[in-house]
Write a protein that holds these residues in place. Structure first.
Motif, short mmCIF file in Angstrom:
data_model
loop_
_atom_site.label_atom_id
_atom_site.label_comp_id
_atom_site.label_asym_id
_atom_site.label_seq_id
_atom_site.Cartn_x
_atom_site.Cartn_y
_atom_site.Cartn_z
N GLY A 1 -11.22 38.89 66.85
CA GLY A 1 -9.83 38.96 67.25
C GLY A 1 -9.39 37.74 68.02
N HIS A 2 -10.29 37.22 68.87
CA HIS A 2 -9.94 36.05 69.66
C HIS A 2 -11.21 35.40 70.16
N VAL A 3 -11.08 34.21 70.74
CA VAL A 3 -12.17 33.58 71.48
C VAL A 3 -11.75 33.57 72.94
N SER A 4 -12.63 34.07 73.79
CA SER A 4 -12.29 34.21 75.21
C SER A 4 -12.66 32.96 75.99
N ALA A 5 -12.30 32.97 77.27
CA ALA A 5 -12.63 31.86 78.16
C ALA A 5 -14.07 31.93 78.66
N GLU A 6 -14.75 33.05 78.42
CA GLU A 6 -16.16 33.15 78.81
C GLU A 6 -16.96 32.16 77.96
N PRO A 7 -17.69 31.23 78.58
CA PRO A 7 -18.24 30.09 77.83
C PRO A 7 -19.18 30.45 76.69
N GLY B 1 -21.73 32.93 82.11
CA GLY B 1 -20.48 32.48 82.70
C GLY B 1 -20.19 33.21 84.00
N ARG B 2 -19.01 32.97 84.54
CA ARG B 2 -18.66 33.51 85.86
C ARG B 2 -18.19 34.96 85.82
N GLY B 3 -17.99 35.52 84.61
CA GLY B 3 -17.66 36.94 84.52
C GLY B 3 -16.44 37.31 85.34
N THR B 4 -16.64 38.13 86.36
CA THR B 4 -15.54 38.60 87.20
C THR B 4 -15.07 37.57 88.21
N GLY B 5 -15.65 36.36 88.19
CA GLY B 5 -15.18 35.31 89.07
C GLY B 5 -16.14 34.95 90.20
N ASP C 1 -14.61 33.02 62.73
CA ASP C 1 -13.53 32.13 63.16
C ASP C 1 -12.47 32.98 63.86
N PRO C 2 -12.23 32.79 65.16
CA PRO C 2 -11.30 33.68 65.87
C PRO C 2 -9.87 33.55 65.37
N ILE C 3 -9.17 34.67 65.40
CA ILE C 3 -7.76 34.69 65.01
C ILE C 3 -6.90 34.06 66.09
N LEU C 4 -7.19 34.36 67.35
CA LEU C 4 -6.39 33.89 68.48
C LEU C 4 -7.26 33.16 69.49
N SER C 5 -6.65 32.27 70.25
CA SER C 5 -7.31 31.59 71.37
C SER C 5 -6.28 31.47 72.49
N LEU C 6 -6.34 32.39 73.43
CA LEU C 6 -5.31 32.49 74.47
C LEU C 6 -5.87 32.38 75.88
N GLY C 7 -7.13 32.00 76.00
CA GLY C 7 -7.73 31.86 77.33
C GLY C 7 -7.97 33.18 78.04
N LEU C 8 -8.06 34.27 77.29
CA LEU C 8 -8.28 35.58 77.91
C LEU C 8 -9.74 35.72 78.35
N ARG C 9 -9.97 36.51 79.38
CA ARG C 9 -11.33 36.86 79.78
C ARG C 9 -11.37 38.22 80.47
N LEU C 10 -10.45 39.09 80.09
CA LEU C 10 -10.34 40.38 80.74
C LEU C 10 -11.27 41.43 80.14
N GLY C 11 -11.54 41.32 78.83
CA GLY C 11 -12.25 42.41 78.18
C GLY C 11 -11.31 43.56 77.89
N GLU C 12 -11.83 44.78 77.95
CA GLU C 12 -11.07 46.01 77.73
C GLU C 12 -10.65 46.19 76.27
N GLY D 1 -13.96 40.44 73.01
CA GLY D 1 -14.53 39.27 73.66
C GLY D 1 -16.04 39.17 73.61
N PHE D 2 -16.59 38.49 74.61
CA PHE D 2 -18.02 38.16 74.65
C PHE D 2 -18.89 39.41 74.62
N ILE D 3 -18.53 40.42 75.39
CA ILE D 3 -19.37 41.61 75.50
C ILE D 3 -19.36 42.40 74.20
N CYS D 4 -18.18 42.62 73.64
CA CYS D 4 -18.08 43.30 72.35
C CYS D 4 -18.83 42.54 71.27
N THR D 5 -18.70 41.23 71.25
CA THR D 5 -19.35 40.42 70.22
C THR D 5 -20.86 40.46 70.38
#
Length: 337
Positions: A276-282, A189-193, A294-305, A252-256
């Motif tokens: 914890g969630h599903v991120s916007a990283e494809p 994916g686009r990562g940092t944009g 199965d993610p608990i949350l889906s909020l369009g996050l892609r920050l990581g941290e 997110g993606f990196i942790c997973t």
């Protein structure tokens, strides 16, 4: 508890002897849930979260009292291939921001009442360029794994691990490709944009990285060859949590991707974890599907941290507040129980 591993073979042996949840505590929690002042199943997935947590903690009426968030930071040699919109200097700058309490995850950890720790791993010495060879030697990956293992506090009863590392979505995509196959573009994916040209370049780098490390098929070898120090540290912390029977909420993606390396070595190694969630990283949704999470949350996050994982802490805390704090029908004098 001492790490007890100095080689990847030692660690693989640890993974073959993992503790299981407490079946009696899980059953007692299920019985309690059936007696609470609500219709059966009325709290939906909150009920499942409570039972999952109680089973791992060995308490029928458990509560979260000492949540911990750990952010690991590392730098990646593959950044030289132009895979990120930001330079590697940003990693150290963000570590300073974490330590000063200025990042998003600091605010969310504060809301969750969680202890937060930050560990920077040899930022001045990036990993090897994975597009040409292994990221780390065995000694280097073991050192990072041990950093993660030792970072989990003895009193922790719910854990989230996060990361900071310019270039680490490239490592995560390469890990996913090596472990689960498919095409590089499905995981990248686009990562940092990065722009379209950057995405094409990054996708090619991911494919070259897996080809350059084609001998790595076991999960721990994939982590060594394609990961980063911060990914290895996350895996070490997740494993330590399993040994302590501490539930973990994956970010997110990196942790997973880091966690998937444990599962790739020993199926069931992630039974104490939830997404914890599903991120916007494809690639993240695809990776969670492969892991059966199965993610608990889906909020369009892609920050990581660790941000998405920390947000999910609140859901787990709420689930346990209801499970352990609600009255039963008999206690409340309510008919129908």
């Amino acid at each position: 508890m001492h790490a007890g591993f100095s080689t990847l073979a030692d660690l693989a042996a640890r993974l073959r002897d993992l503790p299981a949840p407490d079946a009696a505590a899980h059953e007692a929690a299920r019985v309690r849930d059936a007696q609470l002042t609500k219709p059966p199943g009325a709290l939906g997935r909150l009920e499942d979260l409570a039972l999952w947590y109680c089973g791992w903690r060995g308490e029928a009426r458990a509560q979260v009292s000492a949540p911990q968030v750990i952010v690991f930071a590392g730098n990646h040699g593959v950044v030289a291939q132009g895979v990120s919109a930001f330079p590697p200097e940003v990693t150290a700058q963000m570590v300073a921001n974490f330590e000063a309490g200025g990042a998003a995850v600091n605010q969310l950890a504060r809301v969750a009442g969680a202890r937060m720790d930050v560990h920077a791993l040899d930022l001045e010495r990036p990993t090897g360029d994975i597009s040409t060879g292994p990221a780390m030697t065995e000694a280097e990956v073991i050192a990072a794994l041990r950093t993660g293992w030792e970072a989990v506090a003895p009193e922790t009863d719910l854990l989230v691990v996060g990361e900071m590392g310019i270039g680490n979505t490239t490592s995560a995509a390469a890990i996913a490709l090596a472990l689960f196959g498919g095409a590089a573009g499905e995981w990248t994916g686009r990562g940092t944009g990065i722009d379209a040209a950057g995405l094409d370049r990054k996708t090619q780098v991911v494919a070259r990285a897996v080809a350059a490390n084609a001998g790595a098929t076991d999960g721990l070898e994939v982590l060594r060859c394609l990961g980063g120090r911060e990914l290895a540290a996350m895996a070490g912390a997740i494993l330590r949590a399993r040994m302590m029977r501490v539930p973990v909420l994956l970010d997110g993606f990196i942790c997973t991707a880091a966690a998937a390396c444990l599962e790739g070595t020993q199926p069931g190694a992630l039974d104490h974890t939830l997404a914890g969630h599903v991120s916007a990283e494809p690639g993240h949704a695809r990776l969670l599907e492969r892991l059966g999470k199965d993610p608990i949350l889906s909020l369009g996050l892609r920050l990581g941290e660790g941000t998405g994982g920390v947000l999910a802490m609140g859901v787990v805390q709420s689930a346990l507040a209801c499970h352990s704090g609600m009255a039963t029908f008999s206690e409340a004098g309510v008919a129908g129980g």
